[in-house]
Design a protein around this motif. Structure first.
Motif, PDB file in Angstrom:
ATOM      1  N   GLY A  31     133.123  -4.640  55.309  1.00 35.56           N
ATOM      2  CA  GLY A  31     132.682  -5.438  54.171  1.00 35.56           C
ATOM      3  C   GLY A  31     132.457  -4.549  52.965  1.00 35.56           C
ATOM      4  O   GLY A  31     133.345  -3.804  52.551  1.00 35.56           O
ATOM      5  N   ASN A  32     131.255  -4.604  52.405  1.00 35.21           N
ATOM      6  CA  ASN A  32     130.921  -3.770  51.245  1.00 35.21           C
ATOM      7  C   ASN A  32     130.351  -2.412  51.638  1.00 35.21           C
ATOM      8  O   ASN A  32     129.845  -1.682  50.781  1.00 35.21           O
ATOM      9  CB  ASN A  32     129.898  -4.492  50.366  1.00 35.21           C
ATOM     10  CG  ASN A  32     130.497  -5.692  49.660  1.00 35.21           C
ATOM     11  OD1 ASN A  32     131.710  -5.776  49.489  1.00 35.21           O
ATOM     12  ND2 ASN A  32     129.651  -6.634  49.252  1.00 35.21           N
ATOM     13  N   TYR A  33     130.409  -2.074  52.908  1.00 35.11           N
ATOM     14  CA  TYR A  33     129.819  -0.820  53.379  1.00 35.11           C
ATOM     15  C   TYR A  33     130.890   0.170  53.800  1.00 35.11           C
ATOM     16  O   TYR A  33     131.883  -0.191  54.433  1.00 35.11           O
ATOM     17  CB  TYR A  33     128.834  -1.082  54.529  1.00 35.11           C
ATOM     18  CG  TYR A  33     127.536  -1.647  54.023  1.00 35.11           C
ATOM     19  CD1 TYR A  33     126.476  -0.822  53.682  1.00 35.11           C
ATOM     20  CD2 TYR A  33     127.385  -3.026  53.835  1.00 35.11           C
ATOM     21  CE1 TYR A  33     125.291  -1.342  53.171  1.00 35.11           C
ATOM     22  CE2 TYR A  33     126.207  -3.560  53.328  1.00 35.11           C
ATOM     23  CZ  TYR A  33     125.163  -2.704  53.005  1.00 35.11           C
ATOM     24  OH  TYR A  33     123.997  -3.224  52.491  1.00 35.11           O
ATOM     25  N   GLY A  34     130.666   1.415  53.438  1.00 35.15           N
ATOM     26  CA  GLY A  34     131.580   2.500  53.741  1.00 35.15           C
ATOM     27  C   GLY A  34     131.083   3.732  53.029  1.00 35.15           C
ATOM     28  O   GLY A  34     129.877   3.993  52.983  1.00 35.15           O
ATOM     29  N   TYR A  35     131.998   4.500  52.434  1.00 44.27           N
ATOM     30  CA  TYR A  35     131.578   5.718  51.748  1.00 44.27           C
ATOM     31  C   TYR A  35     132.570   6.104  50.663  1.00 44.27           C
ATOM     32  O   TYR A  35     133.742   5.753  50.703  1.00 44.27           O
ATOM     33  CB  TYR A  35     131.429   6.879  52.741  1.00 44.27           C
ATOM     34  CG  TYR A  35     132.692   7.207  53.511  1.00 44.27           C
ATOM     35  CD1 TYR A  35     133.665   8.066  52.997  1.00 44.27           C
ATOM     36  CD2 TYR A  35     132.919   6.661  54.772  1.00 44.27           C
ATOM     37  CE1 TYR A  35     134.819   8.365  53.699  1.00 44.27           C
ATOM     38  CE2 TYR A  35     134.070   6.952  55.492  1.00 44.27           C
ATOM     39  CZ  TYR A  35     135.019   7.809  54.950  1.00 44.27           C
ATOM     40  OH  TYR A  35     136.171   8.097  55.652  1.00 44.27           O
ATOM     41  N   LYS A  36     132.049   6.822  49.658  1.00 43.62           N
ATOM     42  CA  LYS A  36     132.877   7.446  48.632  1.00 43.62           C
ATOM     43  C   LYS A  36     133.093   8.900  49.016  1.00 43.62           C
ATOM     44  O   LYS A  36     132.237   9.526  49.641  1.00 43.62           O
ATOM     45  CB  LYS A  36     132.196   7.393  47.257  1.00 43.62           C
ATOM     46  CG  LYS A  36     132.058   6.029  46.646  1.00 43.62           C
ATOM     47  CD  LYS A  36     131.373   6.105  45.279  1.00 43.62           C
ATOM     48  CE  LYS A  36     132.351   6.448  44.181  1.00 43.62           C
ATOM     49  NZ  LYS A  36     133.251   5.348  43.830  1.00 43.62           N
ATOM     50  N   LEU A  37     134.223   9.428  48.601  1.00 46.71           N
ATOM     51  CA  LEU A  37     134.494  10.857  48.736  1.00 46.71           C
ATOM     52  C   LEU A  37     134.451  11.489  47.354  1.00 46.71           C
ATOM     53  O   LEU A  37     135.135  11.036  46.430  1.00 46.71           O
ATOM     54  CB  LEU A  37     135.859  11.087  49.389  1.00 46.71           C
ATOM     55  CG  LEU A  37     135.976  10.642  50.855  1.00 46.71           C
ATOM     56  CD1 LEU A  37     137.430  10.682  51.311  1.00 46.71           C
ATOM     57  CD2 LEU A  37     135.112  11.517  51.747  1.00 46.71           C
ATOM     58  N   GLU A  38     133.629  12.510  47.209  1.00 47.15           N
ATOM     59  CA  GLU A  38     133.487  13.240  45.959  1.00 47.15           C
ATOM     60  C   GLU A  38     133.385  14.730  46.298  1.00 47.15           C
ATOM     61  O   GLU A  38     133.518  15.120  47.458  1.00 47.15           O
ATOM     62  CB  GLU A  38     132.226  12.768  45.206  1.00 47.15           C
ATOM     63  CG  GLU A  38     132.239  11.292  44.857  1.00 47.15           C
ATOM     64  CD  GLU A  38     130.929  10.786  44.267  1.00 47.15           C
ATOM     65  OE1 GLU A  38     130.931   9.708  43.650  1.00 47.15           O
ATOM     66  OE2 GLU A  38     129.893  11.471  44.428  1.00 47.15           O
ATOM     67  N   VAL A  39     133.149  15.557  45.311  1.00 50.24           N
ATOM     68  CA  VAL A  39     132.890  16.966  45.588  1.00 50.24           C
ATOM     69  C   VAL A  39     131.512  17.325  45.048  1.00 50.24           C
ATOM     70  O   VAL A  39     130.925  16.586  44.263  1.00 50.24           O
ATOM     71  CB  VAL A  39     133.956  17.902  44.970  1.00 50.24           C
ATOM     72  CG1 VAL A  39     135.354  17.468  45.353  1.00 50.24           C
ATOM     73  CG2 VAL A  39     133.821  17.986  43.455  1.00 50.24           C
ATOM     74  N   ALA A  40     131.004  18.471  45.493  1.00 51.71           N
ATOM     75  CA  ALA A  40     129.683  18.914  45.062  1.00 51.71           C
ATOM     76  C   ALA A  40     129.741  20.360  44.591  1.00 51.71           C
ATOM     77  O   ALA A  40     130.306  21.207  45.283  1.00 51.71           O
ATOM     78  CB  ALA A  40     128.690  18.787  46.214  1.00 51.71           C
ATOM     79  N   PRO A  41     129.184  20.647  43.423  1.00 45.86           N
ATOM     80  CA  PRO A  41     129.125  22.053  42.976  1.00 45.86           C
ATOM     81  C   PRO A  41     128.178  22.830  43.885  1.00 45.86           C
ATOM     82  O   PRO A  41     127.157  22.302  44.343  1.00 45.86           O
ATOM     83  CB  PRO A  41     128.561  21.946  41.566  1.00 45.86           C
ATOM     84  CG  PRO A  41     127.742  20.699  41.592  1.00 45.86           C
ATOM     85  CD  PRO A  41     128.461  19.753  42.502  1.00 45.86           C
ATOM     86  N   THR A  42     128.508  24.056  44.167  1.00 46.23           N
ATOM     87  CA  THR A  42     127.682  24.861  45.059  1.00 46.23           C
ATOM     88  C   THR A  42     127.579  26.274  44.515  1.00 46.23           C
ATOM     89  O   THR A  42     128.586  26.881  44.161  1.00 46.23           O
ATOM     90  CB  THR A  42     128.277  24.894  46.478  1.00 46.23           C
ATOM     91  OG1 THR A  42     128.706  23.578  46.850  1.00 46.23           O
ATOM     92  CG2 THR A  42     127.246  25.368  47.481  1.00 46.23           C
TER      93      THR A  42
END
Length: 685
Positions: free
Chosen positions: A482-493
């Motif tokens: 449905g409306n549930y799942g995940y986004k894929l992004e990156v993170a500065p480290t």
């Protein structure tokens, strides 16, 4: 910005053992020097590399700095740490974990390492929690602490060069209102918090001619004094000096605590709340049209214009490019993030420590500056203690204000026609609870977007700390259920965060892995969580954060870590790592059949090694839902105008009003909802 980490000064009982006995500190020091001992360098090492391996925790006063940081925690937390340290003197525990009944401090390095690795993977939750608390701090400090020259001796080996701040001196554009004694003030509106919600409300009301006072718990930092140094920025710009976490330490949490709040330190990602989530919120809140009506869309547009949301300054750095290219190669959705930046030349990559160039259009640069230009009084280092309520109406705030020059604290009473609480989804419910406001939903329904990390190791340099922090994303898996799942992004480290997050399997393995940080790219799995946690208050009135990712949400995290690995391989990674307490990695094979088998084995390994509390590194930069909007006080805390049920003149304008998790980086959602609410508040006062 004050320098808070230093290599200077010997260990003294009064400085370090103000809460630890000498024997307890000796155990802490032994743990740190086991995690980060002096090691024999690899054959043929250069002078710098040899020094890196030989440099132990004690050389950088790691244990002393941990003791200082933990000395700022509550008495209850300190008691728990002392209890954990006592384990290291118990012969049965030592025999069980290390195969020897001798105390930990008397064991040789090899058995100490065996002891710590067993703690990290213990079936006993508090054992894992205690281990992670010390290991993360030790790694963070070792790779970020500064010497008297403003440098860290490990950085050259990591190929890390910190960004140089601008050479042009910039004066402070805002002068905070100074409190030096017990004071009573009067105003139309007092706004508690200055981030995405409070900043917008303050600006909108002040520009409408209302008298406004803003209270900010943190200090005032701006482009003239941002240092862009991790060790200095974390304590100055983040809640709990950068050490915020859920009570069991299972989620490391990032939340801004400075004038401008999270908008000063976030990555400028500017997503609107998805339409399908707005429709869901209409239904779950019982407020038809509250979120799907034209007024909220108009507020989105107004905010986007004021903070200059655009994609002109979203050029992909090496890390973002790998997410974009890997997703595209697999046929997955890939997009470019819109950001609230202007004039950004991607020259630094330290935006999460405050933008020294003034490119980030935070509330400090926009709405708070508007408020200040219209005579709003802004008070920093101001902690709201309780809301003043008379005859069912909010009439002001009692706060304490610290003078950082004298160290003295003064009480301030602010009488106001309306009180706007925008302290965030952790501190807003705590303030309401301290104020004696009764509603069963205050502090409940906490959502955190629990975030896992898939790390790719590349042959070429990636430099995750350079350029635009977050410019690529994929929505391929936002609708797993449905409306549930995940986004894929990156993170500065940056080095300290790498040191905190990199798993420790042995002292040498850890030091070897950290030498590779310039080659690492991180894909984050940002889940829209269906599970919930809660915020309560401890004896001193501080928030207690109870949250464990649900089995439902862990399935999405597991799915995301598997897909992150596939994207890394498609982008050319030589190896993929999952940040779990047991070794969990995947090597590249040019043979298609072999690679498929290796992926299947990796999938099983990630699941087998577990995603439970303190078995894997999980982060949260988004806190939501603890004072949610709804039609009735039996199911919510605030009404459609963000006013607390049953209390006139008390408004909440931050992410705590979200009915559920929003599923995207929430800054723009908070700002738009606050902007919409401010139009009503203008008519109220």
């Amino acid at each position: 910005m004050a320098i808070t980490s230093s290599l200077a000064g010997p260990v003294t009982e009064s400085h370090v053992t103000g809460w630890l006995t000498p024997a307890e500190f000796a155990i802490l020091q032994a743990i740190c020097d086991t995690l980060l001992p002096s090691l024999e360098p690899p054959a043929g090492s250069s002078g710098a590399v040899a020094a890196y391996y030989r440099r132990c925790a004690q050389d950088l006063h790691v244990a002393q700095q941990i003791a200082e940081k933990l000395g700022e925690q509550s008495k209850e937390t300190q008691a728990n740490i002392r209890l954990f340290l006592r384990l290291f003197t118990a012969a049965p525990v030592s025999f069980l974990l290390a195969g020897s009944a001798r105390p930990f401090v008397e064991l040789p390095q090899e058995r100490r390492e065996r002891y710590l690795f067993a703690l990290a993977n213990s079936p006993i939750g508090p054992f894992r929690q205690g281990y992670q608390g010390l290991k993360r701090l030790a790694g963070l400090i070792y790779f970020s602490t500064l010497n008297e020259h403003g440098n860290n001796p490990n950085w050259s080996v990591l190929d890390y060069t910190p960004p140089a701040p601008p050479s042009v001196e910039k004066p402070a554009p805002i002068t905070p209102f100074i409190i030096t004694e017990e004071t009573t003030l009067e105003t139309d509106v007092v706004v508690i918090g200055s981030g995405a919600g409070g900043g917008v409300v303050a600006g909108e009301l002040a520009m409408a001619g209302k008298k406004v006072i803003v209270l900010e718990k943190g200090g005032y930092n701006h482009e003239g004094n941002f240092t862009q140094q991790e060790a200095q920025a974390m304590p100055e710009l983040f809640l709990k000096r950068g050490a915020l976490a859920s009570n069991d330490l299972g989620l490391i949490m990032m939340a801004g605590s400075t004038l401008g709040g999270g908008t000063v330190v976030n990555w400028m990602t500017s997503f609107r709340t998805p339409d399908e989530v707005l429709s869901e919120w209409d239904h779950s809140s019982g407020l038809k049209g509250c979120f799907t009506g034209s007024q909220l869309q108009q507020s989105f547009a107004a905010v986007e214009q004021r903070i200059s949301v655009n994609s002109d300054h979203s050029q992909h750095n090496q890390q973002n490019q790998r997410l974009f290219d890997g997703a595209t190669t697999l046929g997955y959705h890939a997009g470019t993030v819109r950001r609230n930046a202007i004039g950004c030349q991607q020259r630094c990559g330290a935006c999460n420590f405050g933008c020294s160039y003034g490119c980030s259009q935070s509330t400090m640069k926009t709405y708070l500056q508007d408020a200040y230009a219209h005579d709003a009084r802004i008070i920093v280092h101001a902690s709201a203690e309780r809301i003043l309520i008379e005859n069912g109406r909010a009439v002001g705030v009692k706060a304490s204000v610290k003078n950082t020059q004298t160290g003295e604290t003064s009480t301030v009473l602010i009488r106001a026609g309306a009180v706007v609480v925008a302290a965030g989804a952790l501190y807003t419910p705590a303030l309401l609870l301290r104020s004696g406001i009764e509603n069963a939903h205050i502090g409940q329904h906490l959502h955190l977007h629990p975030t896992g990390i898939s790390v790719g190791v590349y042959a070429e340099n990636v430099y995750a700390w350079k350029g635009v922090l977050q410019s690529a994303y994929s929505d391929q898996f936002i609708h797993l259920d449905g409306n549930y799942g995940y986004k894929l992004e990156v993170a500065p480290t940056h080095p300290g965060l790498f040191g905190l997050a990199t798993p420790w399997y042995s002292a040498r393995n850890y030091r070897d892995e950290m030498r590779n940080v310039a080659h690492l790219a991180s894909i984050i799995v940002l889940t829209r969580d269906k599970g919930e946690g809660s915020v309560k208050v401890d004896q001193s009135g501080e928030p207690l954060i109870e949250y464990v990712p649900s089995a439902y949400d862990r399935k999405h995290l597991l799915h995301g870590l598997r897909q992150g690995a596939r994207i890394h391989l498609a982008a050319g990674a030589e190896r993929v790592i999952s940040l779990q307490n047991k070794p969990t990695d995947l090597k590249r094979s040019e043979d298609e059949d072999t690679q498929r088998k290796l992926l299947q084995a990796f999938d099983r390994q990630v699941k087998r090694n577990g995603l439970g509390p303190n078995r894997v590194v999980l982060f949260s930069a988004h806190q939501m839902g603890t004072c949610r909007i709804g039609a009735h006080p039996d199911t919510s805390v605030t009404d459609e105008n963000n006013q607390v049920h049953g209390i006139k003149g008390l408004f909440i304008c931050d992410s705590s009003v979200f009915p559920t998790a929003c599923g995207v980086n929430p800054m723009l959602s908070i700002m738009a909802i606050a902007h919409k609410a401010s139009q009503y508040i203008k008519t109220f006062v």
